[in-house]
Design a protein around this motif. Structure first.
Motif, PDB file in Angstrom:
ATOM      1  N   THR A 101       0.751  -1.267  -0.073  1.00  0.00           N
ATOM      2  CA  THR A 101      -0.014   0.102  -0.071  1.00  0.00           C
ATOM      3  C   THR A 101       0.877   1.233   0.222  1.00  0.00           C
ATOM      4  N   LEU A 102       1.952   1.364   0.732  1.00  0.00           N
ATOM      5  CA  LEU A 102       2.759   2.417   0.907  1.00  0.00           C
ATOM      6  C   LEU A 102       4.136   2.538   0.256  1.00  0.00           C
ATOM      7  N   SER A 103       4.182   1.329  -0.878  1.00  0.00           N
ATOM      8  CA  SER A 103       5.155   1.402  -1.713  1.00  0.00           C
ATOM      9  C   SER A 103       6.851   1.346  -0.938  1.00  0.00           C
ATOM     10  N   PHE A 104       6.933   0.292  -0.099  1.00  0.00           N
ATOM     11  CA  PHE A 104       8.184   0.024   0.472  1.00  0.00           C
ATOM     12  C   PHE A 104       8.507  -1.251   0.592  1.00  0.00           C
ATOM     13  N   VAL A 105       9.686  -1.959   0.717  1.00  0.00           N
ATOM     14  CA  VAL A 105      10.247  -3.357   0.749  1.00  0.00           C
ATOM     15  C   VAL A 105      10.519  -3.575   2.181  1.00  0.00           C
ATOM     16  N   ARG A 106      10.165  -4.534   2.791  1.00  0.00           N
ATOM     17  CA  ARG A 106      10.631  -4.844   4.043  1.00  0.00           C
ATOM     18  C   ARG A 106      12.037  -5.827   4.094  1.00  0.00           C
ATOM     19  N   GLU A 107      11.844  -6.628   2.913  1.00  0.00           N
ATOM     20  CA  GLU A 107      12.997  -7.649   2.823  1.00  0.00           C
ATOM     21  C   GLU A 107      13.742  -7.617   1.331  1.00  0.00           C
ATOM     22  N   PRO A 108      14.482  -6.424   1.072  1.00  0.00           N
ATOM     23  CA  PRO A 108      15.010  -6.645  -0.268  1.00  0.00           C
ATOM     24  C   PRO A 108      15.774  -7.586  -0.407  1.00  0.00           C
ATOM     25  N   ARG A 109      15.743  -7.819  -1.973  1.00  0.00           N
ATOM     26  CA  ARG A 109      16.364  -8.922  -2.665  1.00  0.00           C
ATOM     27  C   ARG A 109      17.117  -8.762  -3.626  1.00  0.00           C
ATOM     28  N   ALA A 110      18.244  -9.236  -4.231  1.00  0.00           N
ATOM     29  CA  ALA A 110      18.738  -8.689  -5.532  1.00  0.00           C
ATOM     30  C   ALA A 110      17.945  -9.174  -6.279  1.00  0.00           C
ATOM     31  N   SER A 111      17.796  -7.958  -7.421  1.00  0.00           N
ATOM     32  CA  SER A 111      16.785  -8.432  -8.888  1.00  0.00           C
ATOM     33  C   SER A 111      17.601  -9.310  -9.777  1.00  0.00           C
TER      34      SER A 111
END
Length: 188
Positions: free
Chosen positions: A178-188
């Motif tokens: 909903t608020l456009s953030f990522v809690r656990e980033p991963r390599a793309s």
């Protein structure tokens, strides 16, 4: 970000990003591999060089290397300082856009800096600023707001710095999308 960071990025443009080492807990502490970072110089450097990428992943730009942050709750942790809200990175909020109550009664605020969780110790401050219409919200209205489904309006407003901000019920797990953030980033 600081000038030395930009210079390092241009000098070494292909340094791989770091994932899974750095985090921000719900108390506003930076952590490395689970341990609280306590050295003031390191905390200040992270605070000054904390940013977000186009994916909504927050990171610390350490010279040429990005260290992506795992977020226990939100990109910022907010606290009350002299009757104003501040981020854990030291910025004073002036423009609140929206307020959200999760299923446990935690308060998340969307500001000009992004989404921030209000420290639980400052919830009494917020409660005195929650209104239903022109009257302060009472216990029954707060309980009714918490029982609303995720995504529903609560009928409450948070009054802050001459602003009346609507409060929505939103489950914790729905907040990143909903608020456009990522809690656990991963390599793309």
């Amino acid at each position: 970000m600081e000038d030395w960071v930009y210079k390092a990025m241009s000098r070494w443009p292909d340094v791989p990003a770091l994932y899974g080492w750095l985090s921000l807990d719900r108390r506003g502490h930076w952590r490395i591999r689970g341990e609280i970072i306590s050295r003031p110089q390191i905390i200040d450097t992270i605070n000054r060089n904390y940013a977000v990428d186009a994916r909504g992943c927050w990171y610390f730009q350490n010279g040429p290397q990005r260290g992506y942050m795992q977020l226990e709750y939100a990109p910022f942790v907010l606290y009350v300082h002299k009757d104003h809200l501040r981020t854990h990175t030291g910025q004073t909020l002036s423009d609140l856009l929206m307020a959200f109550l999760d299923e446990e009664g935690s308060l998340l605020l969307l500001s000009e800096y992004g989404a921030g969780l209000l420290l639980d110790q400052d919830l009494p401050w917020a409660l005195t600023r929650l209104y239903a219409g022109e009257a302060p919200a009472d216990e029954a209205q707060l309980l009714a707001a918490l029982q609303r489904p995720s995504g529903a309006e609560t009928g409450l407003e948070l009054h802050y710095a001459q602003q009346r901000v609507p409060v929505q019920r939103l489950d914790r797990d729905a907040m990143p999308e909903t608020l456009s953030f990522v809690r656990e980033p991963r390599a793309s």
